[in-house]
Structures are given as C-alpha cells and as structure tokens.
Design an enzyme around this catalytic site. Structure first.
Site, PDB file in Angstrom:
ATOM      1  N   ARG A  53      -5.888  -5.072  39.557  1.00 13.76           N
ATOM      2  CA  ARG A  53      -6.427  -5.902  38.479  1.00 13.76           C
ATOM      3  C   ARG A  53      -5.639  -5.653  37.200  1.00 13.76           C
ATOM      4  O   ARG A  53      -4.800  -4.754  37.149  1.00 13.76           O
ATOM      5  CB  ARG A  53      -7.925  -5.597  38.270  1.00 13.76           C
ATOM      6  N   GLY A  54      -5.966  -6.449  36.170  1.00  7.07           N
ATOM      7  CA  GLY A  54      -5.180  -6.397  34.949  1.00  7.07           C
ATOM      8  C   GLY A  54      -4.071  -7.433  35.090  1.00  7.07           C
ATOM      9  O   GLY A  54      -3.394  -7.487  36.128  1.00  7.07           O
ATOM     10  N   ALA A  55      -3.911  -8.268  34.053  1.00  6.78           N
ATOM     11  CA  ALA A  55      -3.035  -9.434  34.180  1.00  6.78           C
ATOM     12  C   ALA A  55      -1.617  -9.102  34.682  1.00  6.78           C
ATOM     13  O   ALA A  55      -1.152  -9.710  35.658  1.00  6.78           O
ATOM     14  CB  ALA A  55      -2.992 -10.166  32.835  1.00  6.78           C
ATOM     15  N   ARG A  96      -8.046 -15.633  41.325  1.00  9.24           N
ATOM     16  CA  ARG A  96      -8.667 -15.422  40.003  1.00  9.24           C
ATOM     17  C   ARG A  96      -8.056 -16.432  39.031  1.00  9.24           C
ATOM     18  O   ARG A  96      -6.837 -16.573  38.988  1.00  9.24           O
ATOM     19  CB  ARG A  96      -8.432 -13.990  39.467  1.00  9.24           C
ATOM     20  N   GLN A 210     -14.442  -0.888  33.400  1.00 12.28           N
ATOM     21  CA  GLN A 210     -13.009  -0.562  33.399  1.00 12.28           C
ATOM     22  C   GLN A 210     -12.671   0.471  32.317  1.00 12.28           C
ATOM     23  O   GLN A 210     -11.752   1.275  32.492  1.00 12.28           O
ATOM     24  CB  GLN A 210     -12.168  -1.829  33.156  1.00 12.28           C
ATOM     25  N   ASP A 251      -5.448 -11.658  28.809  1.00  9.35           N
ATOM     26  CA  ASP A 251      -5.190 -12.312  30.097  1.00  9.35           C
ATOM     27  C   ASP A 251      -4.481 -13.641  29.942  1.00  9.35           C
ATOM     28  O   ASP A 251      -3.819 -14.118  30.865  1.00  9.35           O
ATOM     29  CB  ASP A 251      -6.492 -12.492  30.868  1.00  9.35           C
ATOM     30  N   LYS A 262     -11.037  -9.385  28.487  1.00  6.26           N
ATOM     31  CA  LYS A 262     -12.289  -8.946  29.110  1.00  6.26           C
ATOM     32  C   LYS A 262     -13.508  -9.267  28.245  1.00  6.26           C
ATOM     33  O   LYS A 262     -13.473  -9.105  27.027  1.00  6.26           O
ATOM     34  CB  LYS A 262     -12.178  -7.436  29.358  1.00  6.26           C
TER      35      LYS A 262
HETATM   36  O1  MRU Z   1     -11.096  -8.179  35.133  1.00  5.47           O
HETATM   37  P1  MRU Z   1      -9.927  -7.314  34.824  1.00  5.47           P
HETATM   38  O2  MRU Z   1     -10.215  -5.864  34.974  1.00  5.47           O
HETATM   39  O3  MRU Z   1      -8.677  -7.739  35.581  1.00  5.47           O
HETATM   40  O4  MRU Z   1      -9.644  -7.580  33.276  1.00  5.47           O
HETATM   41  C1  MRU Z   1      -8.528  -6.979  32.690  1.00  5.47           C
HETATM   42  C2  MRU Z   1      -8.398  -7.243  31.247  1.00  5.47           C
HETATM   43  O5  MRU Z   1      -9.163  -7.966  30.646  1.00  5.47           O
HETATM   44  C3  MRU Z   1      -7.188  -6.643  30.575  1.00  5.47           C
HETATM   45  O6  MRU Z   1      -7.464  -6.312  29.250  1.00  5.47           O
HETATM   46  C4  MRU Z   1      -6.038  -7.646  30.618  1.00  5.47           C
HETATM   47  O7  MRU Z   1      -5.818  -8.095  31.927  1.00  5.47           O
HETATM   48  C5  MRU Z   1      -4.778  -7.075  30.070  1.00  5.47           C
HETATM   49  S1  MRU Z   1      -4.094  -5.830  31.098  1.00  5.47           S
HETATM   50  C6  MRU Z   1      -2.663  -5.310  30.377  1.00  5.47           C
END
Ligand code: MRU
Length: 362
Positions: A53-55, A96, A210, A251, A262
């Site tokens: 996870r995480g963009a 997603r 997270q 994201d 998030k």
């Molecule tokens: O749902 P997630 O855990 O994938 O959400 C992640 C976030 O919102 C992060 O802040 C975002 O992806 C940036 S990661 C460098």
C-alpha cells in the site's frame, strides 16, 4: 538510515521465481512476513487488502506485475499477447481507484510494451523477447526513479525543518509506502542522518492504523524519537506548541493543488491553519495528475464497514441492525488553500499551484 536497513525492501522483483516479493503490511508491526505474489489475482488482492500500500509502492508493484504477467503469459501470437496486456492493465487498475500511481505505472508499462510490439519481427519469439527485455528495464526504472524521487523530496523537505522541531504526520507516507525513504518521512530520515534533533508525532490513523502500525514502527525502529497520538489528539498537541510543521504524503494531486490523502488529512490541515502551523504535502511527480482539474473529480475509495466496526476488536463495537450504517471513505481531499507548499523532487511548489504544477508537469 542505517537502522532502517533491518526492514527489507517494501516491494522487490524476484525475476528467478517469476514473483513479486512484498512485506505483508497487514502483519506489521507484530512480524515482518514476506509474501510472494505470482498471479494477477494474487497481486490484485494484495493491493486491495493493503498488504502492499501507499501510492508509490502500489505503482512499483504494478510495474513489476505487468512485466511478470507478460513473462509468464502463454500467448502464442502478437494479437493474444496484446489482448492479455490490455486485460491485465484493466484488471489491476480496478484494484484501488484513488492513488494515481497505479494507473500511471500501468500505462507507462503498457506504452513501453506497445511501442516494441508496433515494430516488425522475424517471428513471435523475437518479438516476445524484445517486449520482455524492454518491460524489464522499464519496471526497474520505475523502482529506481521512486528511490531517487524520495531522496530528492527529503533534501528539499529538510530545508523546511529546524533543529529541535516537532513534526506531525498522518497515515504512512514512509519507506513502507515507497521502496525506500518514504516521501513525508524522507526529510525526517535525512534530518536524523545530519544529526539534527527532531520529534515525530504520528496520528494513529483510524480505521486501518497505518500511523500506529507502520509509521511509528518504522521511525522508532530507525531510532527517531516518535510519539503516537490518536487522531483526535492533534489539536491538543498543536495547542500545546509541540508541533512546528505537518508533513503528509498524497495519493493524487489535482492540477489546482487539491490533494487526496488518507482520510483525516484534511482535518489536520484545517487544524494547522487554525494554529498557524505550516502544512506540507510531499509528492513525487508520479502522484501529480494534471489531467484531474480539481479535487472534486478525484474518485474516493469506499471500504468495507467491518474495518470500522470489527477489525481491531474481539467483538463488534457498533450496533448491527437495519437502521445502522457505516461511513468509511479511505481518503479525503485537502483544499489547496490549506497547503503551505507541495514538496516535489523538482523543487518546493508554492501557490499559485496551477502555474507551479503546470511547470513541473511538462
Ligand atoms: O490506504 P493507504 O494506506 O494506501 O493510504 C496511503 C496514504 O494515504 C499515503 O499517505 C499516500 O499513499 C502517500 S505514500 C507516500
């Protein structure tokens, strides 16, 4: 940086075994469990369940995925291979909706493959070999560019941090959300490298935690002083003067600077404005989407109600009847007027964002 080396790469390509190896983030912080993904369905599920996870990490995974799915394809001719390519892109892209890095990486890999496929070859085997070698180079480039982008964000972000600062962050935009360094955490790691004293406050980040499970884990494991606070404690910390800056990831950043991140991020931005604290969004260029005019057009993922009512509890912590429902969006959009600056690998963007974003998106 040395102590984070104990945590393996968030996502890696195991070319010998035709698989992607990820840290299963749903198991953290209790245990570091590596998971091997081979099929399109396994990769789709791992993204959907937030095992990876995480963009940026989702983008890197998507790049590896498309290469491996082409490599293990049984297609017997150009037309079948092209059909499978389009189908894999469609399927993985539906895992997603909010982080633009997913479609960005899939489209980049698709364009790379189609460019080779448009050429003439003596036979299908030569075409296939050439497609695979181009895709292999491309997916490794996506990974390497992510590492370099995070490092550059760290260097720019570091110029905004004073020695002795208290920094608040929300969710995990750390190394677990990228390949290394993270985005919002990169300035923190670099500050530590330079011997600066900082203290990071992590919002726990309901409902999937997270901040507690991932950010507090990775930063404290790296020896950075870290304090965990529930999401509803941010105002109290700010009022007490303990927060000097907020650093978050994102994201998708729209052309006008509105930034999806998030759920809960926009509330932190509103609090920061109230208390006069700078609010910084850290964004690799792969997360900036000039094709989306404003935050209004960003599709926000809605997730399963059980994440709110059941996930962390021994028994359900909410009613269960026909008059009851749960609101569980995974992201919200922070209005660009609340963002002090957007820190990118190409520099620190300041308002007006429409012009600044257009200049780095060329
Ligand atoms: O749902 P997630 O855990 O994938 O959400 C992640 C976030 O919102 C992060 O802040 C975002 O992806 C940036 S990661 C460098």
């Amino acid at each position: 940086m040395t102590r984070t080396a104990q945590i393996p790469d968030t996502v890696a390509l195991d070319d010998e075994n035709d698989s992607i190896v990820i840290i299963d983030q749903t198991k953290l912080p209790g245990r570091i469990e590596m998971k091997s993904l081979k099929t399109a369905q396994e990769i789709y599920e791992a993204i959907k369940r937030l095992e990876v996870r995480g963009a940026p990490a989702i983008g890197v995974t998507a790049g590896f995925a498309l290469y491996l799915l082409m490599k293990t394809s049984r297609a017997a001719d150009r037309s079948d291979l092209t059909g499978e390519l389009h189908e894999s892109v469609r399927y993985l892209n539906s895992s997603r909706p909010t982080a633009v890095n997913l479609s960005w990486a899939l489209n980049r890999m698709k364009a790379c493959a189609l460019q080779v496929m448009s050429r003439e070859f003596a036979d299908f085997k030569s075409l296939r070999d050439e497609v695979l070698s181009a895709m292999h180079r491309e997916c490794l480039a996506i990974r390497d560019e992510d590492i370099a982008a995070c490092r550059a964000i760290g260097e720019y972000g570091l110029t905004l941090i004073g020695n002795g600062s208290g920094i608040l962050t929300h969710c995990n935009a750390g190394r677990l959300a990228t390949v290394r360094y993270g985005t919002a955490t990169a300035p923190m790691y670099l500050a530590q490298e330079q011997g600066m004293k900082i203290h990071v406050y992590c919002d726990e980040t309901r409902p999937l935690l997270q901040g507690a499970r991932l950010t507090a884990y990775e930063l404290s494991s790296a020896g950075i002083e870290t304090t965990l606070a529930c999401d509803n404690m941010a105002s109290s910390l700010m009022k007490a003067g303990r927060i000097h800056a907020v650093f978050v990831g994102c994201d998708r950043v729209a052309a006008n600077g509105d930034a999806a991140n998030k759920i809960g991020t926009s509330g932190v931005a509103i609090l920061a404005r109230h208390y006069g604290i700078p609010f910084y969004v850290c964004a690799p260029l792969t997360t900036i989407d000039p094709a989306t005019p404003t935050g209004e057009q960003i599709v926000i993922e809605q997730r399963d109600p059980s994440e709110v009512t059941d996930l962390w509890y021994r028994e359900r912590m909410a009613p269960d009847n026909e008059s009851f429902s749960v609101y569980n969006p995974a992201f919200d959009v922070t209005d660009h007027t609340l963002i002090t600056a957007i820190i990118t690998p190409a520099g620190i963007l300041r308002p007006p964002y429409t012009e600044a974003i257009a200049a780095v998106s060329k």
